[in-house]
Enzyme design. Sequence first.
Site, PDB file in Angstrom:
ATOM      1  CE  LYS A 161      -3.982   1.989   2.477  1.00  0.00           C
ATOM      2  NZ  LYS A 161      -4.945   1.774   3.585  1.00  0.00           N
ATOM      3  CB  SER A 233      -8.080   3.916   2.416  1.00  0.00           C
ATOM      4  OG  SER A 233      -7.266   3.330   3.431  1.00  0.00           O
ATOM      5  CB  SER A 257      -8.822   1.199   5.375  1.00  0.00           C
ATOM      6  OG  SER A 257      -9.422   2.477   5.367  1.00  0.00           O
TER       7      SER A 257
END
Length: 541
Positions: A161, A233, A257
């Site tokens: 990420k 996210s 997320s």
Amino acid sequence: MTPADIAAAETILGVTFTIDERALMLDNLEAQIIRARVRRGVDLGDAPPASTFDPRLPGFVMPQGTGMLRLLPVDAPLPDDDDDIAFAPVTHLAHWIRQGALTSARLVEIYLARIARLNPTLNAWATVTPDIARAEAEVVDALTREGVSLGPLHGVPYGLKDLFDTKGVTTGWGAEPYADRVPDTDATIVGKLRRAGAVLLGKTTLGALAYGDLWYGGRTRNPWNPEEGSSGSSAGSASATAAGLCAFAIGTETLGSIVSPSQRCGTTGLRPTFGRVSRAGAMPLAWSLDKVGPICRTVADTGLVLSVLNGGDTADRGSIAAPFHWDASKPLAGLRLGYLPEAFGGGATDLDRTALNTAKSLGLETVELTLPDLPYESLTNVLFAEAAAAFENLTLSGRDDELTWQDAPAWPNAFRKARFLSAVDHVQLDRLRYRVMQAVDALFRDCDVVIGPMGTANMLTATNFTGHPCLHLRSGFDRLATRPPGALGSSAGPARPTDGTLHRVPHGISLWGGLFNEGPMLSVGQALEAAFDVHHIRPEI
């Protein structure tokens, strides 16, 4: 400063004072404001808060075990087809590489080819690092030929990420003001993964500043229906893993997320206990809430990756050194499964109720649970305040206007509004959080694992604020119209106007475990995965 100014502020803060009380306040309000402005003039850099969150209540005893991971043996032969290899579990890929049936170099090229072909549709990668991946694979393969293994992820390619620092590689946090940010060092977990033999394919997308699935490169898409976003996210981590563009990916969760994009994309997401995995070198959004975990395609894979990520780190003030142990071969006998009846009421789907019945069929003792009636959603103001503090310079400098939002102003507007939240209310929220910690702790006195839909009965919010771990896995499929953009990936909710086309999309169920006791949760998840028997189905993209 006048009494009228105070009266206007009362409306924003939701309080009321008398005319005389307002007059009494005039003598020190100016000094209070000056002190605040002087403090804002100090650049706090990357300093964390002096106060740190600890999920452990008085009397907590760390779960005991062997401190090791024991997975089921792998006996599957290497497939001939590259796509079959791409979608294989991490446990299988690592086994084939150790046995010499598959090279890391070949696996890297399989994934790079898939990324080149499918990422223009999915927009799941912020940066692909083919040179790094090929160089790391070459080193790993040379060691394999010498009979040396770096660890349980030896030669396995992954996505990271794009809020974790990677030395010399752009880490843009999904937001325009940071799009050219290039760190000088690696995040702690990057080093851990490298030492365990994992190979970095690149940086997966995240919604800007860890909100939703919209970033400066556009929207990240759901492989099962590219007309809709992948949720966030950890948008790119879930999308890329679901589409077979990497073996696994790393995500983070502050409030949904990891589990939300796993719900939307059909991946298996593991949010570990708060403090178990180091966040050093990661973008801070909320110091008392941020958690790091794996997004994979099987339950066993999440356990394997977590065993590598686990460990205390003095560079992270919220880090807690704790052993991780999971014996995947251990029977479920003796485990107690709890559920909140209201979670499976009118707001639940038939798939949710089927998942509960499937869990009951595993032979577990089932227990009906109750959560006290508390204002759980009020705790989200803690998140808004911490995030506003983390990005104060962005707000006060006006650079928050550089972020583009197609759906809502999202974080920048939340940061602005948080300036008007009362400090006294925040202290009271901290006290409420303690009450919630006690309430969730009481659940796990009566059971070992809790099951329920992702976003119902307050469990998503409550357990993120208490620090309890969560495992979200695919339970079946639904047929839905394209869903609107949003931060959470629940299958419920209105669809945006379309031509009426229904898309076959995954649906999942959540499991929650005790603090630092992910093992029973993973065991129940593994048994459910086998019973559902849908985790191996691939998106047709």
